[in-house]
Design a protein around this motif. Structure first.
Motif, PDB file in Angstrom:
ATOM      1  N   ALA A 140       0.826  -1.207   0.000  1.00 21.20           N
ATOM      2  CA  ALA A 140       0.000   0.000   0.000  1.00 21.20           C
ATOM      3  C   ALA A 140       0.858   1.253   0.000  1.00 21.20           C
ATOM      4  O   ALA A 140       0.486   2.283  -0.568  1.00 21.20           O
ATOM      5  N   ALA A 141       2.042   1.176   0.641  1.00 20.49           N
ATOM      6  CA  ALA A 141       2.938   2.338   0.684  1.00 20.49           C
ATOM      7  C   ALA A 141       3.540   2.640  -0.681  1.00 20.49           C
ATOM      8  O   ALA A 141       3.878   3.796  -0.975  1.00 20.49           O
ATOM      9  N   GLN A 142       3.676   1.619  -1.526  1.00 17.48           N
ATOM     10  CA  GLN A 142       4.221   1.827  -2.870  1.00 17.48           C
ATOM     11  C   GLN A 142       3.430   0.946  -3.841  1.00 17.48           C
ATOM     12  O   GLN A 142       3.903  -0.090  -4.314  1.00 17.48           O
ATOM     13  N   PRO A 143       2.186   1.358  -4.167  1.00 18.97           N
ATOM     14  CA  PRO A 143       1.286   0.501  -4.953  1.00 18.97           C
ATOM     15  C   PRO A 143       1.762   0.225  -6.380  1.00 18.97           C
ATOM     16  O   PRO A 143       1.330  -0.759  -6.979  1.00 18.97           O
ATOM     17  N   ASP A 144       2.625   1.075  -6.911  1.00 16.11           N
ATOM     18  CA  ASP A 144       3.076   0.885  -8.293  1.00 16.11           C
ATOM     19  C   ASP A 144       4.362   0.070  -8.400  1.00 16.11           C
ATOM     20  O   ASP A 144       4.967  -0.008  -9.474  1.00 16.11           O
ATOM     21  N   VAL A 145       4.772  -0.540  -7.309  1.00 12.77           N
ATOM     22  CA  VAL A 145       6.027  -1.288  -7.317  1.00 12.77           C
ATOM     23  C   VAL A 145       5.943  -2.472  -8.275  1.00 12.77           C
ATOM     24  O   VAL A 145       4.885  -3.102  -8.426  1.00 12.77           O
ATOM     25  N   HIS A 146       7.045  -2.749  -8.942  1.00  9.16           N
ATOM     26  CA  HIS A 146       7.129  -3.916  -9.822  1.00  9.16           C
ATOM     27  C   HIS A 146       7.934  -4.993  -9.110  1.00  9.16           C
ATOM     28  O   HIS A 146       9.130  -4.849  -8.878  1.00  9.16           O
ATOM     29  N   LEU A 147       7.257  -6.066  -8.723  1.00  9.31           N
ATOM     30  CA  LEU A 147       7.930  -7.169  -8.048  1.00  9.31           C
ATOM     31  C   LEU A 147       8.352  -8.219  -9.063  1.00  9.31           C
ATOM     32  O   LEU A 147       7.604  -8.513 -10.005  1.00  9.31           O
ATOM     33  N   PRO A 148       9.527  -8.803  -8.895  1.00  7.61           N
ATOM     34  CA  PRO A 148       9.926  -9.909  -9.783  1.00  7.61           C
ATOM     35  C   PRO A 148       8.894 -11.039  -9.729  1.00  7.61           C
ATOM     36  O   PRO A 148       8.239 -11.262  -8.707  1.00  7.61           O
ATOM     37  N   ASP A 149       8.752 -11.750 -10.841  1.00  4.34           N
ATOM     38  CA  ASP A 149       7.750 -12.814 -10.929  1.00  4.34           C
ATOM     39  C   ASP A 149       7.936 -13.851  -9.833  1.00  4.34           C
ATOM     40  O   ASP A 149       6.961 -14.340  -9.245  1.00  4.34           O
ATOM     41  N   TRP A 150       9.196 -14.207  -9.529  1.00  6.02           N
ATOM     42  CA  TRP A 150       9.417 -15.251  -8.525  1.00  6.02           C
ATOM     43  C   TRP A 150       8.975 -14.800  -7.141  1.00  6.02           C
ATOM     44  O   TRP A 150       8.510 -15.619  -6.325  1.00  6.02           O
ATOM     45  N   VAL A 151       9.071 -13.475  -6.884  1.00  9.83           N
ATOM     46  CA  VAL A 151       8.612 -12.949  -5.590  1.00  9.83           C
ATOM     47  C   VAL A 151       7.093 -13.031  -5.506  1.00  9.83           C
ATOM     48  O   VAL A 151       6.534 -13.478  -4.494  1.00  9.83           O
ATOM     49  N   ARG A 152       6.420 -12.626  -6.574  1.00 10.03           N
ATOM     50  CA  ARG A 152       4.954 -12.679  -6.585  1.00 10.03           C
ATOM     51  C   ARG A 152       4.471 -14.114  -6.432  1.00 10.03           C
ATOM     52  O   ARG A 152       3.552 -14.399  -5.647  1.00 10.03           O
ATOM     53  N   GLU A 153       5.078 -15.021  -7.166  1.00  8.14           N
ATOM     54  CA  GLU A 153       4.644 -16.420  -7.113  1.00  8.14           C
ATOM     55  C   GLU A 153       4.897 -17.021  -5.735  1.00  8.14           C
ATOM     56  O   GLU A 153       4.074 -17.797  -5.219  1.00  8.14           O
ATOM     57  N   THR A 154       6.002 -16.654  -5.111  1.00  7.86           N
ATOM     58  CA  THR A 154       6.330 -17.215  -3.794  1.00  7.86           C
ATOM     59  C   THR A 154       5.403 -16.663  -2.715  1.00  7.86           C
ATOM     60  O   THR A 154       4.875 -17.418  -1.890  1.00  7.86           O
ATOM     61  N   LEU A 155       5.198 -15.345  -2.718  1.00  6.53           N
ATOM     62  CA  LEU A 155       4.388 -14.732  -1.670  1.00  6.53           C
ATOM     63  C   LEU A 155       2.900 -14.941  -1.878  1.00  6.53           C
ATOM     64  O   LEU A 155       2.097 -14.684  -0.965  1.00  6.53           O
ATOM     65  N   ALA A 156       2.507 -15.406  -3.035  1.00  6.47           N
ATOM     66  CA  ALA A 156       1.086 -15.667  -3.306  1.00  6.47           C
ATOM     67  C   ALA A 156       0.522 -16.731  -2.385  1.00  6.47           C
ATOM     68  O   ALA A 156      -0.698 -16.871  -2.263  1.00  6.47           O
ATOM     69  N   ARG A 157       1.391 -17.484  -1.707  1.00  4.76           N
ATOM     70  CA  ARG A 157       0.905 -18.510  -0.779  1.00  4.76           C
ATOM     71  C   ARG A 157       0.095 -17.894   0.359  1.00  4.76           C
ATOM     72  O   ARG A 157      -0.826 -18.513   0.874  1.00  4.76           O
ATOM     73  N   TYR A 158       0.476 -16.690   0.810  1.00  6.63           N
ATOM     74  CA  TYR A 158      -0.304 -16.045   1.867  1.00  6.63           C
ATOM     75  C   TYR A 158      -0.809 -14.658   1.467  1.00  6.63           C
ATOM     76  O   TYR A 158      -1.407 -13.957   2.272  1.00  6.63           O
ATOM     77  N   LEU A 159      -0.579 -14.269   0.216  1.00  7.09           N
ATOM     78  CA  LEU A 159      -1.148 -13.036  -0.338  1.00  7.09           C
ATOM     79  C   LEU A 159      -1.939 -13.403  -1.599  1.00  7.09           C
ATOM     80  O   LEU A 159      -1.397 -13.350  -2.709  1.00  7.09           O
ATOM     81  N   PRO A 160      -3.201 -13.794  -1.448  1.00  6.27           N
ATOM     82  CA  PRO A 160      -3.976 -14.265  -2.605  1.00  6.27           C
ATOM     83  C   PRO A 160      -4.051 -13.259  -3.740  1.00  6.27           C
ATOM     84  O   PRO A 160      -4.187 -13.650  -4.901  1.00  6.27           O
ATOM     85  N   GLU A 161      -3.952 -11.961  -3.418  1.00  2.00           N
ATOM     86  CA  GLU A 161      -4.054 -10.951  -4.480  1.00  2.00           C
ATOM     87  C   GLU A 161      -2.881 -11.002  -5.457  1.00  2.00           C
ATOM     88  O   GLU A 161      -2.936 -10.393  -6.536  1.00  2.00           O
ATOM     89  N   LEU A 162      -1.812 -11.706  -5.099  1.00  2.00           N
ATOM     90  CA  LEU A 162      -0.659 -11.834  -5.993  1.00  2.00           C
ATOM     91  C   LEU A 162      -0.726 -13.087  -6.859  1.00  2.00           C
ATOM     92  O   LEU A 162       0.153 -13.309  -7.685  1.00  2.00           O
ATOM     93  N   ARG A 163      -1.735 -13.912  -6.656  1.00  2.00           N
ATOM     94  CA  ARG A 163      -1.797 -15.174  -7.378  1.00  2.00           C
ATOM     95  C   ARG A 163      -2.067 -14.974  -8.855  1.00  2.00           C
ATOM     96  O   ARG A 163      -2.845 -14.120  -9.256  1.00  2.00           O
ATOM     97  N   GLY A 164      -1.410 -15.808  -9.655  1.00  3.68           N
ATOM     98  CA  GLY A 164      -1.642 -15.817 -11.090  1.00  3.68           C
ATOM     99  C   GLY A 164      -2.594 -16.938 -11.455  1.00  3.68           C
ATOM    100  O   GLY A 164      -3.378 -17.413 -10.641  1.00  3.68           O
ATOM    101  N   ALA A 165      -2.489 -17.376 -12.692  1.00  5.52           N
ATOM    102  CA  ALA A 165      -3.388 -18.427 -13.164  1.00  5.52           C
ATOM    103  C   ALA A 165      -3.071 -19.772 -12.537  1.00  5.52           C
ATOM    104  O   ALA A 165      -3.950 -20.609 -12.348  1.00  5.52           O
TER     105      ALA A 165
END
Length: 732
Positions: A374-399
């Motif tokens: 929320a502090a930096q909503p436009d941040v670009h996270l590497p794909d591996w970070v998004r995929e890893t953290l999606a386990r407890y952050l559902p909003e980061l989940r892909g297909a």
């Protein structure tokens, strides 16, 4: 398939008798209402209309069943409880009804008793009031007065007979402390609040229309139904005065005084006293005054007093690039000290651990990660970070759903991903403040420990801003204390203990917030509160409510401890606000107006209105309690039976909203439903194991076994394949 009882949709519709249904109804009943066919095991609507047309179930008052001929039909007390429960809760399993009515006998016997009860009732009345096999539901062709009350509450209107009918099942005698007693009390409170809201709204409408006589009669009825409501007394005083009945207005004030002294051991609010004075002097009284500002209070001191020595210690730790640990008793000013210090360095992200986090892996870290995003909503996270953290952050989940964590190496990847998220979102941050560390869950604590160790020293170019962590003295779990002590011994952290304010600091605080006679009052307040800033503020607030700030009595009018102060403040809340804050205390954390409204089955507008009252009364601040002592005071005020009922309601709500299994399991456990708790602890264990949180998984499976045993099943019923092996792996 008609769907299971857990498949619900929120709808409002009318049956042919124009009875409003506002509960959460199973999907098959929505199809039924639309004429798409009846569920299997249920009679058709046309058949029920032909047999039950004109029948009425009056649950308000003593409780009775009235046939179309207006004859009052004999109904056994337990059968009446079944009808009331189905009318107010909707379709219900036979097991739940059996447990409610016969809690002391075995489940098989209780279910058989229920079968016999329903059969006798059907044979005695000659009509089918209860439909279905399992779950069972009340026939929708039956008119129920509680639904009429809900219609008035939601859509407007007034019905004198419904308002004066009396409490729910007024004559019913139940075993004190039983599950049924708790359910009945909670439902009575909910319906009484609806009744008072309807009454209050109609009285205001009549007063605005100039019909003072009728409005005064309704205000008198309001006082009778809620004898500690000062708002109702003020309305009655005002309306009698506006009719020219000055003596009647003063008589209402005298009754208000006597009732508050007897029931709450307190005096009327200043606005009530002011109105009484105007009436006594024959002054001008406005017709419909603005709502009383219940939350009048002194502003917080603009500067931090008495903390100069501690501030020096914090500055030294900051310059050394260490983690800053601040501890102290509740209300001592730890949180403000941490926030004020961090904000002198620049932009800050602040996150709180919440009660209940400890039982949910990564609960605190999830909140921290979302604060960073929320502090930096436009941040670009590497794909591996998004995929890893999606386990407890559902909003980061892909297909593709994230894969389970199966090894210590894969768990380290989760830690690395969190480190990268914090680094990527912290370019504009000066500090991170984490409050209430004692509520941290084990997984978040381990992750935080790894992050601090890797980032040290904070000014060393890691890209991670300095951290300030706050916790209550003496409330850390042994494992938490061991982790923090290890960081201090390793030179990665500095611990600062915050103590009470001196008399001089209390005097400076009183002067800052404009308290008259600060020099005279400071020694007494310092001694009375032990120099605790929060207790000082609470004491001043109570003196303000009593109108005694300018001339405090020789002996401060408070019992030892702040709990009594908070209890009195809670006692002044309207029934609606009390229901809302009780629901918030059960959810403990991450509650919103929408969530509370759905949990209580109340209109969102009314929940917002109650929320505003709670903020004025300094009970809630935004979406959290003003302080932990307030949360504890609210929890202590909830009767145990009501607490269990609210826990079950919260558990059902979080089930519908895909809440975390461990949180749902805790609510079912505290709600007294061991079978549901076992099921959700099993799911929590599976979720933890899928993320290689073996310690947490073993703990959840152990709790599932305990719940199974409490529910009359063997622990083996709750043991998943491989659970003993998992337990041994954790032990090793």
């Amino acid at each position: 398939m008609w769907g299971t009882p857990s498949q619900h949709s929120k709808r409002v519709f009318r049956c042919p008798q124009h009875v409003l249904y506002t509960r959460v109804l199973p999907y098959h009943w929505l199809r039924f209402a639309k004429g798409q066919g009846a569920p299997r095991g249920f009679a058709t609507l046309s058949f029920m209309e032909s047999t039950l047309a004109g029948w009425r179930l009056d649950l308000l008052g003593p409780g009775r069943l009235v046939a179309a001929s207006t004859q009052v039909m004999p109904v056994a007390a337990k059968a009446l409880v079944v009808l009331a429960y189905l009318a107010l809760e909707g379709a219900t399993s036979r097991t739940r009804l059996a447990d409610l009515l016969w809690p002391e006998v075995a489940e098989v016997t209780a279910r058989n008793n229920l079968v016999q009860l329903l059969r006798r009732t059907r044979q005695q009345l000659g009509v089918e009031l209860v439909q279905g096999s399992d779950p069972v539901a009340l026939s929708p062709a039956l008119t129920v007065d509680t639904r009429t009350l809900s219609e008035l509450y939601l859509l407007g209107g007034y019905d004198e007979a419904v308002i004066q009918a009396g409490p729910l099942l007024q004559s019913l005698e139940v075993q004190p402390g039983s599950d049924l007693a708790g359910w009945l009390q909670a439902q009575r409170e909910r319906l009484d609040e609806q009744r008072l809201a309807v009454l209050r709204r109609e009285a205001v409408r009549l007063e605005n229309a100039g019909d003072y006589a009728t409005a005064a009669r309704l205000a008198d009825l309001h006082v009778h139904l809620d004898p500690v409501s000062e708002e109702a007394y003020r309305r009655l005083m005002r309306l009698r005065y506006l009719q020219g009945d000055r003596d009647g207005a003063l008589q209402a004030f005298a009754s208000c005084q006597a009732t508050l002294a007897r029931e709450l051991q307190t005096e009327p609010l200043p606005e009530t006293l002011a109105l009484a004075a105007e009436v006594a002097q024959g002054g001008h009284v406005p017709q419909v005054p603005p709502r009383a500002a219940q939350g009048r209070s002194f502003a917080r001191s603009a500067r931090l007093v008495g903390r100069e020595e501690v501030w020096t210690q914090l500055e030294a730790a900051w310059q050394a690039g260490k983690l800053i640990l601040i501890s102290g008793p509740p209300g001592i000013g730890k949180s403000r000290l941490a926030q004020d210090f961090a904000m002198t360095k620049g932009r800050v992200v602040r996150v709180e651990a919440r009660p209940g986090d400890a039982g949910t892996p990564f609960a605190t870290n999830t909140r921290l990660a979302r604060a960073h995003l929320a502090a930096q909503p436009d941040v670009h996270l590497p794909d591996w970070v998004r995929e890893t953290l999606a386990r407890y952050l559902p909003e980061l989940r892909g297909a593709v759903p994230p894969a389970p964590v199966r090894s210590p190496e894969e768990r380290q990847v989760v830690f690395d991903a969190q480190f990268e998220l914090v680094r990527c979102t912290s370019s504009e941050l000066a500090a991170i403040v984490v409050d209430d560390l004692q509520y941290f869950d084990h997984a978040s604590l381990a992750l935080g420990n790894a992050l601090i160790s890797r980032a040290f020293p904070f000014h060393g170019g890691s890209g991670i801003p300095p951290h300030v962590a706050v916790y209550r003295s003496g409330e850390l779990a042994a494992e938490q204390a061991e982790v923090l002590d290890g960081l201090v011994r390793a030179g990665l952290a500095m611990h600062v203990e915050v103590g009470p304010l001196t008399v001089e600091a209390v005097e400076a605080m009183l002067q800052d917030i404009g308290v008259p006679g600060a020099a005279r009052l400071a020694p007494r307040l310092a001694r009375f509160t032990g120099g605790n800033p929060q207790l000082i503020q609470e004491t001043l607030q109570h003196l303000l409510e009593l109108g005694a700030v300018h001339d405090p009595p020789e002996h401060l009018p408070l019992p030892p401890g702040v709990q009594e102060v908070l209890r009195r403040r809670l006692g002044r809340l309207s029934p609606g606000a009390l229901q809302v804050v009780r629901a918030a205390a059960v959810l403990q954390s991450d509650f919103t107006t929408e969530l509370i409204a759905e949990m209580l089955g109340a209109p969102l507008f009314d929940t917002i209105h109650a929320w505003e009252e709670l903020e004025r009364a300094q009970v809630l601040q935004g979406t959290q309690f003003t302080h932990d002592l307030m949360l504890e005071a609210v929890r202590a005020s909830i009767p145990e039976g009501v607490y269990r009922l609210l826990c079950r309601s919260a558990a059902r709500l979080l089930e519908r909203r895909d809440g975390r299994p461990s949180r749902i399991a805790r609510l079912w456990k505290e709600g007294g439903d061991s079978r549901a708790a076992m099921h959700w602890f099993m799911r929590a264990g599976a979720e933890a194991a899928a993320n290689f949180l073996l310690r947490e998984a073993a703990g959840f499976y152990a709790q599932a076994a305990e719940a199974a045993e409490a529910g009359g099943r063997t622990p083996l019923d709750a043991a998943p394949p491989g659970a003993p092996l998992l337990s041994r792996a954790v032990d090793s």
